[in-house]
Scaffold this motif. Structure first.
Motif, PDB file in Angstrom:
ATOM      1  N   VAL A 253       0.835  -1.211   0.000  1.00 13.02           N
ATOM      2  CA  VAL A 253       0.000   0.000   0.000  1.00 13.02           C
ATOM      3  C   VAL A 253       0.868   1.260   0.000  1.00 13.02           C
ATOM      4  CG1 VAL A 253      -1.774   1.295   1.233  1.00 13.02           C
ATOM      5  CG2 VAL A 253      -1.869  -1.210   1.177  1.00 13.02           C
ATOM      6  N   LEU A 254       1.694   1.407   1.056  1.00  6.90           N
ATOM      7  CA  LEU A 254       2.443   2.656   1.222  1.00  6.90           C
ATOM      8  C   LEU A 254       3.508   2.831   0.139  1.00  6.90           C
ATOM      9  CD1 LEU A 254       2.796   2.641   5.116  1.00  6.90           C
ATOM     10  CD2 LEU A 254       1.296   4.096   3.740  1.00  6.90           C
ATOM     11  N   PHE A 255       4.340   1.813  -0.070  1.00  6.29           N
ATOM     12  CA  PHE A 255       5.425   1.959  -1.040  1.00  6.29           C
ATOM     13  C   PHE A 255       4.915   2.180  -2.467  1.00  6.29           C
ATOM     14  CE2 PHE A 255       8.028   0.457   2.456  1.00  6.29           C
ATOM     15  CZ  PHE A 255       9.217   1.134   2.269  1.00  6.29           C
ATOM     16  N   PRO A 256       3.943   1.377  -2.929  1.00  8.58           N
ATOM     17  CA  PRO A 256       3.408   1.669  -4.278  1.00  8.58           C
ATOM     18  C   PRO A 256       2.808   3.082  -4.357  1.00  8.58           C
ATOM     19  CG  PRO A 256       2.789  -0.545  -3.621  1.00  8.58           C
ATOM     20  CD  PRO A 256       3.401   0.106  -2.411  1.00  8.58           C
ATOM     21  N   GLY A 257       2.229   3.568  -3.261  1.00  8.35           N
ATOM     22  CA  GLY A 257       1.707   4.934  -3.237  1.00  8.35           C
ATOM     23  C   GLY A 257       2.805   5.968  -3.415  1.00  8.35           C
ATOM     24  N   VAL A 258       3.916   5.773  -2.685  1.00  3.72           N
ATOM     25  CA  VAL A 258       5.072   6.677  -2.825  1.00  3.72           C
ATOM     26  C   VAL A 258       5.582   6.641  -4.261  1.00  3.72           C
ATOM     27  CG1 VAL A 258       7.497   7.012  -2.198  1.00  3.72           C
ATOM     28  CG2 VAL A 258       5.805   6.559  -0.416  1.00  3.72           C
ATOM     29  N   LYS A 259       5.714   5.431  -4.816  1.00  3.65           N
ATOM     30  CA  LYS A 259       6.259   5.264  -6.165  1.00  3.65           C
ATOM     31  C   LYS A 259       5.384   6.015  -7.184  1.00  3.65           C
ATOM     32  CE  LYS A 259       8.092   1.370  -8.920  1.00  3.65           C
ATOM     33  NZ  LYS A 259       7.953   1.810 -10.275  1.00  3.65           N
ATOM     34  N   ALA A 260       4.074   5.849  -7.082  1.00  3.46           N
ATOM     35  CA  ALA A 260       3.170   6.498  -8.039  1.00  3.46           C
ATOM     36  C   ALA A 260       3.277   8.018  -7.938  1.00  3.46           C
ATOM     37  CB  ALA A 260       1.737   6.036  -7.793  1.00  3.46           C
ATOM     38  N   GLU A 261       3.364   8.512  -6.702  1.00  2.00           N
ATOM     39  CA  GLU A 261       3.450   9.960  -6.503  1.00  2.00           C
ATOM     40  C   GLU A 261       4.750  10.515  -7.089  1.00  2.00           C
ATOM     41  OE1 GLU A 261       3.015  11.564  -2.355  1.00  2.00           O
ATOM     42  OE2 GLU A 261       1.060  10.616  -2.620  1.00  2.00           O
ATOM     43  N   LEU A 262       5.853   9.795  -6.836  1.00  2.00           N
ATOM     44  CA  LEU A 262       7.155  10.261  -7.328  1.00  2.00           C
ATOM     45  C   LEU A 262       7.196  10.210  -8.859  1.00  2.00           C
ATOM     46  CD1 LEU A 262       9.747   8.871  -4.759  1.00  2.00           C
ATOM     47  CD2 LEU A 262       8.558  11.064  -4.815  1.00  2.00           C
ATOM     48  N   GLU A 263       6.610   9.176  -9.432  1.00  2.00           N
ATOM     49  CA  GLU A 263       6.616   9.078 -10.894  1.00  2.00           C
ATOM     50  C   GLU A 263       5.796  10.209 -11.520  1.00  2.00           C
ATOM     51  OE1 GLU A 263       7.538   4.286 -11.266  1.00  2.00           O
ATOM     52  OE2 GLU A 263       5.483   5.003 -11.585  1.00  2.00           O
ATOM     53  N   ALA A 264       4.758  10.637 -10.813  1.00  2.00           N
ATOM     54  CA  ALA A 264       3.966  11.771 -11.302  1.00  2.00           C
ATOM     55  C   ALA A 264       4.805  13.052 -11.318  1.00  2.00           C
ATOM     56  CB  ALA A 264       2.716  11.956 -10.449  1.00  2.00           C
ATOM     57  N   LEU A 265       5.826  13.108 -10.438  1.00  2.00           N
ATOM     58  CA  LEU A 265       6.721  14.272 -10.386  1.00  2.00           C
ATOM     59  C   LEU A 265       7.868  14.143 -11.393  1.00  2.00           C
ATOM     60  CD1 LEU A 265       7.100  14.646  -6.511  1.00  2.00           C
ATOM     61  CD2 LEU A 265       5.927  16.245  -8.036  1.00  2.00           C
ATOM     62  N   GLY A 266       7.926  13.007 -12.104  1.00  2.00           N
ATOM     63  CA  GLY A 266       9.027  12.803 -13.048  1.00  2.00           C
ATOM     64  C   GLY A 266      10.210  12.067 -12.451  1.00  2.00           C
ATOM     65  N   CYS A 267      10.065  11.586 -11.217  1.00  2.00           N
ATOM     66  CA  CYS A 267      11.137  10.824 -10.573  1.00  2.00           C
ATOM     67  C   CYS A 267      10.972   9.341 -10.880  1.00  2.00           C
ATOM     68  CB  CYS A 267      11.099  11.005  -9.056  1.00  2.00           C
ATOM     69  SG  CYS A 267      11.188  12.718  -8.512  1.00  2.00           S
ATOM     70  N   THR A 268      12.014   8.544 -10.581  1.00  2.00           N
ATOM     71  CA  THR A 268      11.871   7.094 -10.614  1.00  2.00           C
ATOM     72  C   THR A 268      12.218   6.546  -9.238  1.00  2.00           C
ATOM     73  OG1 THR A 268      14.148   6.649 -11.220  1.00  2.00           O
ATOM     74  CG2 THR A 268      12.613   7.018 -13.025  1.00  2.00           C
ATOM     75  N   LEU A 269      11.639   5.401  -8.904  1.00  2.00           N
ATOM     76  CA  LEU A 269      11.940   4.748  -7.632  1.00  2.00           C
ATOM     77  C   LEU A 269      12.224   3.282  -7.909  1.00  2.00           C
ATOM     78  CD1 LEU A 269      10.202   5.149  -4.223  1.00  2.00           C
ATOM     79  CD2 LEU A 269      10.489   2.857  -5.188  1.00  2.00           C
ATOM     80  N   LYS A 270      13.377   2.798  -7.454  1.00  2.00           N
ATOM     81  CA  LYS A 270      13.747   1.396  -7.646  1.00  2.00           C
ATOM     82  C   LYS A 270      13.992   0.761  -6.284  1.00  2.00           C
ATOM     83  CE  LYS A 270      17.321  -1.528  -9.718  1.00  2.00           C
ATOM     84  NZ  LYS A 270      18.703  -1.567 -10.216  1.00  2.00           N
ATOM     85  N   LEU A 271      13.431  -0.421  -6.084  1.00  2.00           N
ATOM     86  CA  LEU A 271      13.599  -1.128  -4.813  1.00  2.00           C
ATOM     87  C   LEU A 271      14.925  -1.888  -4.831  1.00  2.00           C
ATOM     88  CD1 LEU A 271      12.209  -2.137  -2.136  1.00  2.00           C
ATOM     89  CD2 LEU A 271      11.392  -4.082  -3.483  1.00  2.00           C
ATOM     90  N   LEU A 272      15.790  -1.611  -3.861  1.00  2.00           N
ATOM     91  CA  LEU A 272      17.063  -2.347  -3.779  1.00  2.00           C
ATOM     92  C   LEU A 272      16.984  -3.523  -2.823  1.00  2.00           C
ATOM     93  CD1 LEU A 272      19.914   0.284  -3.886  1.00  2.00           C
ATOM     94  CD2 LEU A 272      19.059  -1.196  -5.690  1.00  2.00           C
ATOM     95  N   GLY A 273      15.995  -3.520  -1.959  1.00  2.00           N
ATOM     96  CA  GLY A 273      15.846  -4.641  -1.038  1.00  2.00           C
ATOM     97  C   GLY A 273      14.985  -4.270   0.153  1.00  2.00           C
ATOM     98  N   THR A 274      14.296  -5.272   0.691  1.00  2.00           N
ATOM     99  CA  THR A 274      13.592  -5.112   1.960  1.00  2.00           C
ATOM    100  C   THR A 274      14.043  -6.279   2.811  1.00  2.00           C
ATOM    101  OG1 THR A 274      11.446  -4.827   3.033  1.00  2.00           O
ATOM    102  CG2 THR A 274      11.493  -6.265   1.074  1.00  2.00           C
ATOM    103  N   TYR A 275      14.560  -6.007   4.007  1.00  2.00           N
ATOM    104  CA  TYR A 275      15.396  -7.022   4.674  1.00  2.00           C
ATOM    105  C   TYR A 275      15.457  -6.793   6.182  1.00  2.00           C
ATOM    106  CZ  TYR A 275      18.439  -2.979   3.999  1.00  2.00           C
ATOM    107  OH  TYR A 275      18.937  -1.711   3.987  1.00  2.00           O
TER     108      TYR A 275
END
Lengths: 288, 288
Positions: A253-275
């Protein structure tokens, strides 16, 4: 059996991290961070352990940049190890004058004030790792010392002449455990300090307040950030990406929300790991 | 005459930065970053030049941590130097097999892919600096090579066998010029790329969104940040401070406004320096 590679040789802080994490497996020592990560990439080993932050052996930027630019791997665990440097001498040492002190350049620098006060006349000699420095003492004899950890002493049969000679307490190194194809990580029983997620965010261009907008996407969701670092993109000066550690596991929920918002700003978000993030507690050795 | 200290020996990237900045002065080589900064602190030299970011020789964290915790000095200029690594051989070299290749561990790692493809059988040997590696080639003869810059070749009379063997283009190192008592800096004529101000911000505690609030103080004033990095406070895990580079000179309105706002939030702001940022452009050498 899992095959685990690490930045060696024996007696390095990275090997301490490996010993703390793994009970069983076949262990392979590499002489550089890229060599270890390349072996993971080619499938020669299942798991790699390399320094990630505040390292003694090897450059931290090297690990991050290699993970970002050269290989496609995930961080599947991290381990934080306290850095305790000791003055190590030959088992036959009996009060002789120490003419040369060997270690990795970072370890020597971390004990700079101790050495300046106590051994102003000793020649400082540089080795590729603290583990290698301990080997040199066995080769050279009683007139030389090494700076390294207690594992380097044990592995090479050295004595600890003076423990804890590092200038700062509370110095730690973070190690990353990485895999190409995510397998189950069988680690020893450690209390989990926290669950973390690391993401890489790129900005469309160097515009005023861009980072502020990126952080807003995390802040209004009350997602706590434990670390943020800007790194050059390798495409020229002034182009940066951001590595962000979030103090919670990845969720749907939260991370996909952040990703969508950032992409709307022209940014990209890549997951390097959750650990899981483990902490190693080392009891201070007694002077011998 | 100004006395300038730097991380040596001759032929290091730091020495390249010194040569680019200074025409006249007495120049003193130090074998570690703390030793150089300590000499500035004691007044033995007027000016120190040390690597600050993405360094080859020496740890970047070491420079930042030493400036924050151990000495009271200001950054008065920075110089960005492109990192070009070359394969250096003895002047008598005539196609012999290269059995050993010497350099600083970071330089070897930066040329990892080139070495893996072209010299898979050569033994890699580590030295305290790229400058030292070049000296070793003179001592050992035609069967060994060093990785280093063109200055290391010139200073030691070596030939460049293969230029630009580093795996990444656009790799740069930032060097900081520091002083204890601010004197006039007499540097060669360089175009000033930008004026920067570096501040250190500490947060009262690790609360959600704290960094977001800090950045808001800069963002609404339209002050652009070119770099931000969190670093541990050395008072235990999880306590961080932030180093922030602002793309403008210090002034008496905006910066005091930011400071007052952050202090109202329980943060502190310390000025580490406001300074010109120079860029060095090195023409690529021709293969010999």
């Amino acid at each position: 059996m899992q095959r685990v590679g690490y930045l060696g040789p024996k007696g390095t802080f990275t090997k301490m991290a490996v010993d703390a994490l793994f009970d069983q497996g076949s262990f392979v020592s590499f002489d550089s961070i890229p060599a270890c990560l390349d072996a993971v990439e080619r499938g020669e080993i299942d798991t790699g352990v390399v320094p990630l932050e505040n390292a003694i052996e090897g450059s931290v930027h090297l690990t991050i940049d290699y993970l970002i630019h050269q290989v496609d791997q995930s961080v599947i665990a991290e381990l934080t190890v306290p850095i305790r440097q000791h003055l190590l001498v030959h088992p036959d040492y009996n009060g002789e004058e120490l003419t040369h002190i060997y270690s990795h350049s970072h370890a020597i620098a971390q004990c700079h004030q101790y050495l300046y006060k106590n051994y102003p006349n000793a020649e400082l000699e540089y080795t590729a790792s603290t583990g290698r420095a301990a080997e040199v003492v066995i080769e050279k004899g009683v007139h030389v010392a090494a700076i390294g950890n207690h594992l380097a002493a044990e592995e090479n049969g050295l004595n600890i002449l003076t423990p804890n000679i590092h200038d700062y307490d509370n110095n730690h190194t973070r190690f990353a455990v990485v895999q190409k194809t995510q397998r189950k990580l069988e680690v020893k029983d450690h209390p989990i300090a926290t669950q973390k997620t690391t993401v890489m965010v790129t900005l469309p261009k160097d515009f005023v307040g861009a980072l502020h907008q990126v952080l807003a996407a995390f802040a209004w969701r009350k997602m706590n950030l434990s670390k943020i670092e800007s790194r050059p993109m390798k495409t020229g000066l002034g182009n940066y990406f951001f590595l962000i550690d979030v103090d919670q596991p990845y969720d749907d929920v939260l991370f996909p929300g952040v990703k969508a918002e950032l992409e709307a700003l022209g940014c990209t978000l890549k997951l390097l790991g959750t650990y899981p993030s483990y902490q190693l507690d080392i009891p201070s050795p007694v002077c011998q």
